[in-house]
Design a protein around this motif. Structure first.
Motif, PDB file in Angstrom:
ATOM      1  N   GLU A  12      -1.554 -50.162  10.831  1.00 27.09           N
ATOM      2  CA  GLU A  12      -0.116 -49.436  10.216  1.00 27.09           C
ATOM      3  C   GLU A  12      -0.781 -48.440   9.307  1.00 27.09           C
ATOM      4  N   ILE A  13      -0.122 -47.257   9.393  1.00 24.72           N
ATOM      5  CA  ILE A  13      -0.369 -46.198   8.586  1.00 24.72           C
ATOM      6  C   ILE A  13       0.797 -45.468   8.046  1.00 24.72           C
ATOM      7  N   ASN A  30      12.538 -45.748   6.061  1.00 24.33           N
ATOM      8  CA  ASN A  30      12.124 -44.937   4.961  1.00 24.33           C
ATOM      9  C   ASN A  30      11.555 -45.779   3.897  1.00 24.33           C
ATOM     10  N   ILE A  31      10.401 -46.097   3.808  1.00 23.96           N
ATOM     11  CA  ILE A  31       9.778 -46.855   2.569  1.00 23.96           C
ATOM     12  C   ILE A  31       9.788 -46.488   1.278  1.00 23.96           C
ATOM     13  N   GLY A  32       9.757 -45.145   1.126  1.00 26.23           N
ATOM     14  CA  GLY A  32       9.651 -44.216  -0.325  1.00 26.23           C
ATOM     15  C   GLY A  32      11.221 -44.142  -0.787  1.00 26.23           C
ATOM     16  N   MET A  80       2.631 -47.098  13.542  1.00 30.03           N
ATOM     17  CA  MET A  80       1.530 -48.034  14.202  1.00 30.03           C
ATOM     18  C   MET A  80       0.929 -47.309  15.158  1.00 30.03           C
ATOM     19  N   VAL A  81      -0.497 -47.457  14.883  1.00 29.75           N
ATOM     20  CA  VAL A  81      -1.475 -46.506  15.832  1.00 29.75           C
ATOM     21  C   VAL A  81      -2.493 -47.510  16.414  1.00 29.75           C
TER      22      VAL A  81
END
Length: 171
Positions: A6-7, A96-98, A142-143
């Motif tokens: 996760e980035i 949106n996590i921020g 996700m990468v």
């Protein structure tokens, strides 16, 4: 072997676009006989995020070149216009996590006079422009990481030693 990671990154999380049509009446000093030209200059605006929409507050200057006195003289009438409007945005990324979001607003079509007509009150000008807004926020993605530890890594530093300088043959 590949792994998933996760980035956390900043990305466009919402977008919106709107065409604005604003009618404004310019009151010249002399009674106009015909409209010779119209320019919209000094367009400025600010964009602020307001839940699921972006509020725009802006202004521009209208310059109308007109003829009067039975088309024997000309003059330029000016008017400064303030406007407010909203652009609805739709979410592209819902995660949106921020809490900090930035708004980027760009003019896709500069303000242009699309219609000018002489009325009893002066010269009625119709101005059209288009604005694109993007909301930037923090999200996760996700990468897949491909791990290739089994293959030896070749350094690029040895690249010059592999060049054959005699590849051109003189005849």
């Amino acid at each position: 072997m590949n792994e998933v990671r996760e980035i956390v990154t900043r990305a466009v999380i919402a977008k919106g676009k709107r065409i604005f049509k604003i009618c404004e009446t310019v009151k010249p000093i002399n009674a106009p006989f015909s409209v010779l030209g119209c320019w919209i200059i000094n367009h400025q605006f600010e964009a602020t995020l307001n839940e699921k929409k972006v509020d725009l507050d802006g202004s521009f200057e209208i310059d109308v070149w007109y003829a009067y006195d039975n088309n024997t003289k000309t003059d330029v009438a000016k008017a400064f216009t303030n406007y407010t409007g909203t652009v609805r945005v739709r979410e592209i990324i819902c995660d949106n996590i921020g809490s900090q979001c930035d708004v980027i607003a760009r003019v896709l079509q500069q303000p242009t006079c699309t219609n000018a007509k002489i009325t009893e009150n002066g010269i009625e000008i119709e101005v059209v422009f288009e604005v694109l807004v993007e909301v930037i926020g923090e999200t996760k993605m996700m990468v897949t990481v491909f791990n290739s530890c089994s293959e030896p890594y070749e350094s690029v530093d040895d690249f010059e030693s592999e060049i054959n300088e005699d590849f051109i043959v003189d005849n």
